[in-house]
Design a protein around this motif. Structure first.
Motif, PDB file in Angstrom:
ATOM      1  N   ASP A 101       0.694  -1.343   0.248  1.00 49.33           N
ATOM      2  CA  ASP A 101      -0.024  -0.123   0.184  1.00 49.33           C
ATOM      3  C   ASP A 101       0.850   1.246   0.027  1.00 49.33           C
ATOM      4  O   ASP A 101       0.397   2.417  -0.754  1.00 49.33           O
ATOM      5  CB  ASP A 101      -1.005  -0.011   1.202  1.00 49.33           C
ATOM      6  CG  ASP A 101      -2.100  -1.158   1.006  1.00 49.33           C
ATOM      7  OD1 ASP A 101      -2.371  -1.357  -0.113  1.00 49.33           O
ATOM      8  OD2 ASP A 101      -2.528  -1.756   2.195  1.00 49.33           O
ATOM      9  N   ASP A 102       1.893   1.395   0.899  1.00 52.09           N
ATOM     10  CA  ASP A 102       2.775   2.318   0.864  1.00 52.09           C
ATOM     11  C   ASP A 102       3.702   2.455  -0.438  1.00 52.09           C
ATOM     12  O   ASP A 102       3.771   3.605  -0.921  1.00 52.09           O
ATOM     13  CB  ASP A 102       3.760   2.399   1.884  1.00 52.09           C
ATOM     14  CG  ASP A 102       3.013   2.766   3.501  1.00 52.09           C
ATOM     15  OD1 ASP A 102       1.959   3.243   3.303  1.00 52.09           O
ATOM     16  OD2 ASP A 102       3.717   2.644   4.526  1.00 52.09           O
ATOM     17  N   ALA A 103       4.086   1.311  -0.936  1.00 51.48           N
ATOM     18  CA  ALA A 103       4.720   1.400  -2.150  1.00 51.48           C
ATOM     19  C   ALA A 103       3.852   1.884  -3.392  1.00 51.48           C
ATOM     20  O   ALA A 103       4.313   3.010  -4.139  1.00 51.48           O
ATOM     21  CB  ALA A 103       5.151  -0.032  -2.576  1.00 51.48           C
ATOM     22  N   LEU A 104       2.622   1.756  -3.332  1.00 52.96           N
ATOM     23  CA  LEU A 104       1.885   2.209  -4.320  1.00 52.96           C
ATOM     24  C   LEU A 104       1.497   3.671  -4.224  1.00 52.96           C
ATOM     25  O   LEU A 104       1.691   4.557  -5.279  1.00 52.96           O
ATOM     26  CB  LEU A 104       0.373   1.427  -4.323  1.00 52.96           C
ATOM     27  CG  LEU A 104      -0.645   1.742  -5.318  1.00 52.96           C
ATOM     28  CD1 LEU A 104       0.014   1.363  -6.798  1.00 52.96           C
ATOM     29  CD2 LEU A 104      -1.841   0.841  -5.186  1.00 52.96           C
ATOM     30  N   SER A 105       1.226   3.924  -3.051  1.00 46.11           N
ATOM     31  CA  SER A 105       0.964   5.473  -3.017  1.00 46.11           C
ATOM     32  C   SER A 105       2.142   6.171  -3.314  1.00 46.11           C
ATOM     33  O   SER A 105       2.338   7.372  -3.676  1.00 46.11           O
ATOM     34  CB  SER A 105       0.498   5.755  -1.624  1.00 46.11           C
ATOM     35  OG  SER A 105       1.267   5.388  -0.652  1.00 46.11           O
ATOM     36  N   GLY A 106       3.537   5.806  -2.808  1.00 41.67           N
ATOM     37  CA  GLY A 106       4.895   6.405  -3.009  1.00 41.67           C
ATOM     38  C   GLY A 106       4.973   6.493  -4.584  1.00 41.67           C
ATOM     39  O   GLY A 106       5.325   7.769  -5.141  1.00 41.67           O
ATOM     40  N   TYR A 107       4.873   5.714  -5.388  1.00 38.45           N
ATOM     41  CA  TYR A 107       4.794   5.487  -6.710  1.00 38.45           C
ATOM     42  C   TYR A 107       3.961   6.448  -7.546  1.00 38.45           C
ATOM     43  O   TYR A 107       4.529   7.258  -8.220  1.00 38.45           O
ATOM     44  CB  TYR A 107       4.694   4.253  -7.486  1.00 38.45           C
ATOM     45  CG  TYR A 107       5.899   3.179  -7.151  1.00 38.45           C
ATOM     46  CD1 TYR A 107       7.208   3.623  -7.394  1.00 38.45           C
ATOM     47  CD2 TYR A 107       5.615   1.888  -6.906  1.00 38.45           C
ATOM     48  CE1 TYR A 107       8.189   2.491  -7.168  1.00 38.45           C
ATOM     49  CE2 TYR A 107       6.755   1.048  -6.315  1.00 38.45           C
ATOM     50  CZ  TYR A 107       8.092   1.462  -6.820  1.00 38.45           C
ATOM     51  OH  TYR A 107       8.959   0.363  -6.517  1.00 38.45           O
ATOM     52  N   LYS A 108       2.769   6.463  -7.141  1.00 38.57           N
ATOM     53  CA  LYS A 108       1.615   7.327  -7.502  1.00 38.57           C
ATOM     54  C   LYS A 108       2.174   9.084  -7.366  1.00 38.57           C
ATOM     55  O   LYS A 108       1.956   9.696  -8.117  1.00 38.57           O
ATOM     56  CB  LYS A 108       0.445   7.022  -6.884  1.00 38.57           C
ATOM     57  CG  LYS A 108      -0.367   5.856  -7.593  1.00 38.57           C
ATOM     58  CD  LYS A 108      -1.506   5.549  -7.108  1.00 38.57           C
ATOM     59  CE  LYS A 108      -2.323   4.313  -7.832  1.00 38.57           C
ATOM     60  NZ  LYS A 108      -3.798   4.209  -7.336  1.00 38.57           N
ATOM     61  N   GLU A 109       2.710   9.282  -6.040  1.00 40.02           N
ATOM     62  CA  GLU A 109       3.123  10.475  -5.535  1.00 40.02           C
ATOM     63  C   GLU A 109       4.394  10.990  -6.357  1.00 40.02           C
ATOM     64  O   GLU A 109       4.212  12.213  -6.926  1.00 40.02           O
ATOM     65  CB  GLU A 109       3.346  10.575  -4.149  1.00 40.02           C
ATOM     66  CG  GLU A 109       4.030  11.786  -3.469  1.00 40.02           C
ATOM     67  CD  GLU A 109       4.217  11.957  -2.296  1.00 40.02           C
ATOM     68  OE1 GLU A 109       4.842  13.154  -1.861  1.00 40.02           O
ATOM     69  OE2 GLU A 109       4.079  10.974  -1.494  1.00 40.02           O
ATOM     70  N   ALA A 110       5.306  10.111  -6.649  1.00 34.53           N
ATOM     71  CA  ALA A 110       6.420  10.457  -7.600  1.00 34.53           C
ATOM     72  C   ALA A 110       5.897  10.851  -8.924  1.00 34.53           C
ATOM     73  O   ALA A 110       6.435  11.648  -9.515  1.00 34.53           O
ATOM     74  CB  ALA A 110       7.273   9.368  -7.426  1.00 34.53           C
TER      75      ALA A 110
END
Length: 162
Positions: A101-110
């Motif tokens: 979940d954190d990985a997905l949100s991080g990639y989306k934010e980037a």
């Protein structure tokens, strides 16, 4: 070859692979390398890029004050590119330890930050062409591909886990 380069290579090969067993093996290798990186605190690179972003923002404001609009947009684009690496590397670390979940949100934010950078690179090139600005725009597109690949890989993992 550095760990992160090898991990990307495994991930890219996994995205192209048809054989599910090979895909799993390649992702396992990539995850193992990302886990090593997380343990070695390779996210220091992300913190460095975040601080570099603030210096680029200051330089952009100086360029704007002096009337160099093309330079302003180019430097803002570079600042946003630097800024995007912070959530990207954190997403990498999250992915490595299985926090999807954190990985997905991080990639989306980037990716979102890189889209803003891309808009600034386009504005800069519309005002004044230079090879350096064109190269920065091209690099930004490449980073956006990395984010999209990260998003796809994490979504794939999420489907597999369920």
């Amino acid at each position: 070859m550095e760990l992160w380069e090898q991990a990307i290579e495994y991930k890219e090969r996994a995205l192209k692979e048809r054989n599910k067993e090979v895909v799993i093996e390649l992702y396992d290798k990539a995850v193992s390398l990302w886990h090593q990186m997380a343990e070695q605190d390779k996210t220091e690179r992300a913190r460095y890029m975040l601080s570099a972003s603030s210096f680029r923002m200051e330089a952009a404001e100086i360029a704007k004050a002096q009337g160099y609009t093309a330079s302003y947009h180019s430097r803002i684009g570079l600042a946003h590119t630097d800024k995007a690496f912070y959530p990207y590397y954190l997403a990498w670390a999250s992915d490595a330890v299985g926090d999807l979940d954190d990985a997905l949100s991080g990639y989306k934010e980037a990716l979102s930050i890189l889209k803003t950078a891309f808009e600034h690179f386009n504005k800069s090139l519309q005002i004044e062409f230079s090879r350096e600005r064109k190269a920065n725009r091209k690099a930004c597109l490449e980073y956006m591909k990395w984010c999209r690949a990260g998003i796809q890989a994490v979504k794939f993992k999420m489907r597999v886990v369920r």
